[in-house]
Design a protein around this motif. Structure first.
Motif, PDB file in Angstrom:
ATOM      1  N   THR B 146     116.721 -24.026  23.307  1.00 55.06           N
ATOM      2  CA  THR B 146     117.037 -22.877  22.463  1.00 55.06           C
ATOM      3  C   THR B 146     117.523 -23.326  21.083  1.00 55.06           C
ATOM      4  OG1 THR B 146     117.687 -21.683  24.433  1.00 55.06           O
ATOM      5  CG2 THR B 146     118.379 -20.778  22.338  1.00 55.06           C
ATOM      6  N   ILE B 150     115.761 -22.227  17.568  1.00 57.68           N
ATOM      7  CA  ILE B 150     116.424 -21.491  16.482  1.00 57.68           C
ATOM      8  C   ILE B 150     116.306 -22.268  15.184  1.00 57.68           C
ATOM      9  CG2 ILE B 150     118.682 -20.699  15.666  1.00 57.68           C
ATOM     10  CD1 ILE B 150     119.270 -20.156  18.678  1.00 57.68           C
ATOM     11  N   TYR B 236     120.250 -15.257  16.642  1.00 62.90           N
ATOM     12  CA  TYR B 236     119.145 -14.314  16.818  1.00 62.90           C
ATOM     13  C   TYR B 236     118.581 -13.879  15.466  1.00 62.90           C
ATOM     14  CZ  TYR B 236     120.289 -13.755  21.778  1.00 62.90           C
ATOM     15  OH  TYR B 236     120.520 -13.975  23.099  1.00 62.90           O
ATOM     16  N   SER B 244     113.337 -14.868  18.799  1.00 62.21           N
ATOM     17  CA  SER B 244     114.399 -13.856  18.956  1.00 62.21           C
ATOM     18  C   SER B 244     114.017 -12.858  20.028  1.00 62.21           C
ATOM     19  CB  SER B 244     114.638 -13.072  17.667  1.00 62.21           C
ATOM     20  OG  SER B 244     114.593 -13.883  16.566  1.00 62.21           O
ATOM     21  N   ALA B 248     116.614 -12.781  22.928  1.00 68.10           N
ATOM     22  CA  ALA B 248     117.469 -11.601  22.976  1.00 68.10           C
ATOM     23  C   ALA B 248     117.246 -10.858  24.279  1.00 68.10           C
ATOM     24  CB  ALA B 248     117.177 -10.690  21.798  1.00 68.10           C
ATOM     25  N   LYS B 304     117.577  -7.792  11.718  1.00 67.77           N
ATOM     26  CA  LYS B 304     117.717  -8.681  12.871  1.00 67.77           C
ATOM     27  C   LYS B 304     119.190  -8.940  13.192  1.00 67.77           C
ATOM     28  CE  LYS B 304     114.657 -12.088  13.539  1.00 67.77           C
ATOM     29  NZ  LYS B 304     113.771 -13.233  13.196  1.00 67.77           N
ATOM     30  N   ALA B 308     121.233  -7.996  16.546  1.00 71.74           N
ATOM     31  CA  ALA B 308     121.998  -9.008  17.262  1.00 71.74           C
ATOM     32  C   ALA B 308     123.419  -8.514  17.532  1.00 71.74           C
ATOM     33  CB  ALA B 308     122.024 -10.302  16.454  1.00 71.74           C
ATOM     34  N   SER B 311     123.493  -6.250  20.255  1.00 74.45           N
ATOM     35  CA  SER B 311     123.447  -6.948  21.545  1.00 74.45           C
ATOM     36  C   SER B 311     124.849  -7.280  22.028  1.00 74.45           C
ATOM     37  CB  SER B 311     122.640  -8.241  21.421  1.00 74.45           C
ATOM     38  OG  SER B 311     121.270  -7.957  21.488  1.00 74.45           O
ATOM     39  N   PHE B 348     113.419  -6.424  18.614  1.00 77.78           N
ATOM     40  CA  PHE B 348     113.249  -7.674  17.867  1.00 77.78           C
ATOM     41  C   PHE B 348     111.784  -7.904  17.550  1.00 77.78           C
ATOM     42  CE2 PHE B 348     117.615  -8.964  18.925  1.00 77.78           C
ATOM     43  CZ  PHE B 348     117.960  -9.524  17.712  1.00 77.78           C
TER      44      PHE B 348
END
Lengths: 748, 494
Positions: B146, B150, B236, B244, B248, B304, B308, B311, B348
């Protein structure tokens, strides 16, 4: 016909006419399919059903929404074309309008027929969302956007109260189905609370004091929207909900009284403010607040007669008010003026409109020979039944109505001619005429209207209701009250100074203490809170790591403080091999301190290696020589790689490690000491526990059957081979990471 | 063959990762490999989900029996997670072809697919494993891949976001490892079921308490539970859109599942929720997460980032449900795991469509685009309403389940937070709508923008329609959630 710019006739408004056809079809459906209904499972696990029934109440509101809707839509096909022309917007923008209008009409019918509280909520919010787009149709205008948002926020936030009520009732009675809820509800605190919450949602929707302020602002919408939403549909939705759950409301005397108070306040505030508004649509908006106040008051009075009166009132008011809104729109389209003070004497120039608007005004003012007469008769009858306070209120209400609507009509159509008048389009006048005709027809043959209201009231009152409105030429209280209202209203009309001061005082008080300020203040406060949260958010890496470590440390600390300490920490005795371990541990401590204080990279690397080798020696001493061997190999490799990598870095700057800010340094030292202490305590507590039998004994036993020579190999390669495989894959990730970051995607 | 499904579930994506790397000269092939990995994991997940009704499936790695070797367990409590991760992976794969092609340069694109395969492996492995150390290993692989993903975002800030997540995530992973180490020290076993058995004799063991706290705090970092969420918005917000979308929807959900697995089937509900105040702390943090997350979302300038932050709040809902430790609460948490994965994935994805067209997802840049990109914005509105929890969206179904669970438990303050957060959600979703429809588009908008590729739009709308379907007929996710709650609480001895 109105002037067509550039000589080209605009294309026919197909989406508008489609909407109109849909509304007519809905009207036919409501007219002929009364009593039909269905119920489908929606989300059984959540106890939700798609339950619809076209009962009396649904038929009344459905007919109103679709009937008025069809006429307003027909009117709108012409109005919107002109409106877009005036604003020099392309005709295709109709598609931003009619879908929402149609969806609104459908939602209204859905709301009227829904038999499930969650469904009611859905449609309730759907109408709010549609209204947002419709009020904000002139999106170039800031005022329209603000007003749309205000209407949305006030009604949707209040609608949350309805959802809370639904949840409360479900928790108590285990169902969302309205008929069953009405059946099961007993007078209790929960019922009262739920009823009050439902009422709040409904009152906000019906623009009742103190949540009325969105309605006058919503006049920023194009006229067809006001004629539909703000006379017979959106605001009616609130009263519809009151009717739908009325038996529940009636379980609580307090809620009913509250309704009477709110209704009366709305009647007075709306009525007084309507008296001196100058902008045509503002007069009508405040009038709507006042008129819905009547209905809320009637539902608050409760009982068969009041329920019947309320249902009848909705019908009569919807017809009259949408006709008046459309009149205002037609006048503005023809003259380009929207203020009473700049208009007058239109009666001779648009006689048909004048007569039709006259009939609609008379309906609102409850003059005989219009259906409106009976709405007041029923109101007065219900008021008399309740007591003297409501009698006075009813007369005051009727007086105010007579006065402001009289001023509206007289100001528009009588007196000296003012302003230039273009031709009024037929399509802008015909719907007004139709509605006026219906109103007059209802004044002569009241029977069908009364039946509709009876059926609706039977549902909302929970008992059979019979009504027999009619003309009675005697001195019964209803008639006396009506005459008194006309007389007083006429007095206000001829003595405008009486009303001037009162209306101004109300308006000033509203500016000063009104709920608008609370609304604006709440929005601003939310903005500030949000900004504060945003600023608090740590931005630098150091801060965000602290944001993880500090709460984590706190949580772990709390866990330790909260657990019992008795016997948790034991001090053992030092014996045998421990005497060798102690110096090794001392070496580890020294090396660690050196690591922390070193200013040269190479020293850091070597000191860390000392820690590693000392630990390897420890493994050997506590009886794990194979693990110790592995540790030595790993440590050697690590140190070599470390040193090799360091040698390739640019020469270090000796000042780099000199600490800067002393405050920060003290804080760091403190945090590090605390963390070290916590780790010490945790380990101590952990070592104080007796060691458990490990599965590794079994591993030792199984090693031969795994065809391995030593247990470490077998564990790594076989027992826990998957772990090894995945850990090797971690290397793959590291390669990819380096390739991405350092070598721009090149691997080697 | 079918007996090996639990292993295939994880090993196929694992094998695909080096394949992607070896075939990196052929960009389309690497994409196909990832798509195949996702499809195969979906097939495995579906087959497994149909088989767990008769009881949990156990798979012994290398044929070594349970406490000595590594065991995979598939039961009611993890099939929903497997399905969510697999479905989102397939959607992300379809979406990624054009999205990655646009946002990541050609040389790095195969690396994206490699890392996506590894992330998928890690998430699936975390879900099926029945061994605590193995869980840590999979946690590590999913985390590391991850971080790399990113870092491949368009902007330089992606590097910073990745680094921040790397440092914070490593702290979290270390905590988990310490906790597992403590648990191993007091029980001498790493198998989850075996651990649960041996822990019953260890009442009042302080090292065990420390183990619980370390594991849960470490997992809370991965779950991005307030106040350990600091890594999430930038991560994210800066990752490539396809990434993402996948992360996500799937990544925090798996961490939440692992939390449940540890709480109910390893440490046991009695220890975690009765002896230790994990439930109370969880409810408190969940309520704060809802309020802070939604409030911060209202203030974001980039779509975005806004999503996030939302979230962070939505994770609060899930944590609130689980913290109740009742059947209704856990079921509501699972339901929201499913529904929120679908909703957030779609959102997303839609944001990625905007990035493709505009080069950014800043709210100011969205002015007046509602009519130019009707499908994209329709997707945003439909799923955005789901975030608010307006009926009949999927978000309402799970929020309703949560609210009734909270009511049953009498957790009134949390209920208030749920409502307040929903209102704030209305504000931030309203801001998107306002920007898209009610502001005038900038005059200098270039006319010849690329049209959104069909594959991306189709992927987004697949999730949108799924979320609508789950709102109208909640029986499928509801049934899965109920089964999961029953499986967790049944073995946890609550």
């Amino acid at each position: 016909m109105a002037v067509d710019r550039g000589g080209t006739r605009p294309t026919a408004d197909r989406p508008g006419w489609s909407a109109c056809v849909i509304a007519v079809a809905g009207f036919a459906l409501c007219l002929f399919a009364g009593g039909a209904g269905f119920s489908l499972p929606w989300a059984p696990s959540l106890d939700l059903r798609l339950a619809f029934a076209l009962d009396g109440l649904a038929v009344l509101y459905g007919l109103l929404a679709t009937g008025v809707g069809a006429l307003v839509f027909a009117y709108g096909t012409r109005y919107l074309t002109l409106h877009l022309e005036h604003q020099r917007r392309p005709a295709v923008e109709r598609w931003r309008f009619w879908p929402w209008m149609t969806l609104f009409a459908v939602s209204m019918v859905g709301l009227a027929t829904a038999q499930d509280l969650v469904l009611v909520f859905v449609f309730f919010d759907l109408t709010a969302v549609c209204s947002y787009f419709l009020i904000g149709f002139d999106r170039a205008e800031r005022e329209a956007r603000r007003s749309a948002l205000m209407a949305l926020l006030v009604t949707v936030v209040a609608a949350v109260a309805m959802l809370v009520a639904a949840v409360l009732l479900h928790a108590e009675h285990g169902t969302f189905a309205i008929p069953e809820l009405l059946d099961r509800a007993e007078p209790s605190t929960t019922t009262t609370l739920a009823a009050a919450l439902l009422a709040v949602a409904a009152l906000a929707k019906s623009a009742q004091v103190p949540l009325h302020f969105w309605l006058p602002k919503a006049m920023a919408a194009p006229t067809p929207v006001s004629a539909y939403l703000h006379s017979a549909a959106m605001v009616a939705a609130g009263v519809l909900v009151l009717g739908r759950v009325h038996p529940l409301l009636a379980r609580s005397e307090a809620v009913l009284t509250g309704l009477v108070v709110v209704g009366a306040a709305s009647v007075v505030v709306g009525g007084v403010l309507a008296l001196r508004r100058d902008v045509l649509k503002q007069v009508l908006a405040y009038s709507t607040i006042s008129q819905y106040g009547y209905m809320v008051m009637l539902y608050g009075i409760g009982g068969a007669a009041a329920n019947g009166a309320a249902a009848f009132y909705v019908l009569a008011h919807g017809i009259a008010k949408s006709a008046l809104f459309m009149t205002a729109g037609a006048v503005t389209m023809a003259t380009g003026e929207d203020r009473l003070s700049r208009l007058g004497g239109l009666g001779r120039r648009v006689p048909v409109l004048a007569v039709a608007a006259g009939a609609a005004s008379a309906t609102l003012a409850a003059l005989p020979l219009t259906v409106g007469f009976f709405k007041d008769e029923l109101l007065f009858a219900a008021a008399v039944e309740r007591g003297p306070v409501t009698v006075v209120l009813a007369v005051v209400a009727a007086t105010l109505t007579f006065a402001y609507i009289g001023r509206f009509w007289i100001g528009l159509f009588l007196g000296p001619a003012r302003g230039s008048v273009g031709a009024a389009s037929t399509l802008l006048v015909a719907p007004v005429v139709v509605l006026a005709a219906v109103a007059v027809l209802g004044g002569v043959v009241v029977e069908p209207f009364a039946r509709l209201a009876e059926d609706a009231a039977t549902v909302s009152a929970g008992e059979p209701v019979t009504m027999s409105p009619g003309y009675h030429l005697d001195a019964r209280p209803e008639n006396l009250m009506a005459v008194a209202a006309w007389a007083l209203g006429g007095l206000l009309l001829v003595l405008p100074r009486l009303t001037d001061g009162l209306s101004r005082a109300f308006a000033a008080a509203g500016e000063r203490f009104g709920p608008r300020r609370a609304y604006d203040g709440t929005l601003r406060a939310l903005d500030r809170v949000s900004a504060a949260v945003h600023d608090r958010e740590v931005r630098d890496l150091r801060g965000s790591i602290a944001a993880v470590l500090v709460p984590a440390g706190l949580l772990i600390g709390v866990a330790f403080v909260a657990t019992p300490t008795a016997g948790a920490y034991m001090v053992g005795i030092v014996e045998g091999a421990d005497w060798v371990i102690l110096p090794l541990l001392a070496l580890v401590v020294v090396a660690t301190v050196v690591t922390a204080r070193a200013r040269v990279r190479l020293v850091v690397a070597l000191a860390l290696a000392v820690v590693g080798f000392a630990l390897a020696a420890l493994y050997a001493l506590v009886g794990a020589p194979d693990v110790a061997l592995v540790a030595v190999v790993v440590e050697t490799m690590l140190t070599l790689v470390f040193v090799a990598a360091l040698s390739r870095l640019p020469r270090e700057d000796p000042d780099r490690f000199v600490p800067g800010d002393p405050v920060r340094r003290r804080r760091d030292v403190f945090a590090a000491l605390l963390a070290g202490l916590a780790a010490f305590v945790a380990l101590w507590g952990f070592l104080s526990q007796p060691a458990a039998d490990s599965v590794s004994d079994e591993h030792l036993r199984l090693t031969p059957s795994a065809h391995g020579g030593d247990v470490v190999t077998v564990i790594v390669a076989d027992f826990r081979g998957l772990d090894t495989l995945v850990e090797i894959t971690v290397l793959l990730v590291a390669v990819v990471g380096v390739a991405t970051l350092v070598r721009r995607g090149r691997l080697w | 063959m079918t007996a090996h499904l639990p292993a295939l579930q994880v090993l196929v994506p694992l094998g695909c990762a080096p394949l992607c790397l070896l075939l990196r000269r052929f960009r389309t092939v690497t994409w196909l490999v990832f798509l195949l990995a996702a499809l195969s994991s979906l097939a495995c997940a579906v087959l497994l989900a149909t088989r767990v009704d008769d009881g949990p499936l156990h798979y012994e790695m290398g044929g070594w029996p349970a406490p000595y070797g590594i065991e995979f367990v598939v039961a009611g409590f993890n099939t929903p997670v497997l399905l969510v991760v697999s479905v989102v992976a397939v959607v992300a794969a379809v979406y990624a072809r054009r999205s990655v092609g646009d946002e990541v340069d050609d040389r790095r694109a195969p690396l994206v697919y490699t890392c996506l395969c590894l992330t998928l492996t890690g998430l699936l492995g975390l879900t099926v494993t029945g061994d605590v150390f193995n869980a840590f290993v999979f946690l590590e692989i999913s985390s590391l891949s991850t971080y790399a993903l990113i870092a491949m975002g368009r902007r330089r800030r992606a590097l910073l976001a990745s680094f921040r997540y790397l440092v914070i995530g490593t702290v979290g992973a270390t905590f988990v490892l310490i906790g597992i180490g403590f648990a191993y020290a007091v029980t001498g076993t790493l198998n989850m079921a075996d651990l649960a058995d041996r822990l019953t004799d260890l009442d009042g063991n302080r090292a065990l308490y420390a183990a619980v706290v370390f594991v849960f705090v470490g997992l809370a970092v991965k779950m991005a539970v307030f106040p350990l969420h600091a890594w999430l918005p930038a991560a994210y917000g800066e990752a490539p859109s396809a990434v993402s979308t996948f992360l996500a929807a799937a990544s925090t959900k798996v961490a939440i599942y692992v939390f449940c697995r540890f709480a109910f089937t390893v440490f046991g509900a009695g220890l975690v929720f009765t002896t230790m105040p994990v439930g109370e702390v969880g409810l408190l943090l969940a309520a704060l997460a809802m309020l802070v997350g939604s409030a911060a979302a209202c203030f974001q300038r980039d779509l975005k980032y806004l999503l996030a932050w939302s979230s962070v709040a939505q994770i609060g809902y899930i944590v609130a449900g689980i913290s109740l430790a009742t059947a209704a609460g856990v079921s509501a948490g699972y339901l929201h795991v499913i529904n929120h994965a679908v909703i957030k994935g779609a959102l997303f994805g839609a944001a990625g469509l905007l990035v493709l067209r505009l080069g950014s997802a800043r709210l100011d840049d969205l002015a007046g685009l509602g009519r130019r990109m009707p499908w994209t914005f329709a997707a945003i509105v439909v799923t955005g309403l789901g975030l608010v929890g307006v009926p009949p969206t999927a978000g309402f179904a799970s929020k309703w389940a949560l609210v009734s669970a909270l009511l049953d438990a009498g957790a009134w303050p949390v209920l208030v937070a749920v409502l307040a957060s929903s209102l704030l959600a209305l504000v931030y979703v309203g801001r998107i709508v306002e920007a898209a429809w009610f502001r005038d588009p900038p005059a200098d908008l270039p006319a010849d923008q690329p049209r959104a590729p069909v594959s991306m739009v189709a992927a987004v709308w697949a999730l949108v329609l799924l979320s609508v379907y789950f709102g109208i007929d909640a029986s499928l996710p509801g049934g899965l959630a109920d089964a999961a709650a029953a499986a967790l609480l049944g073995t946890g001895g609550a």
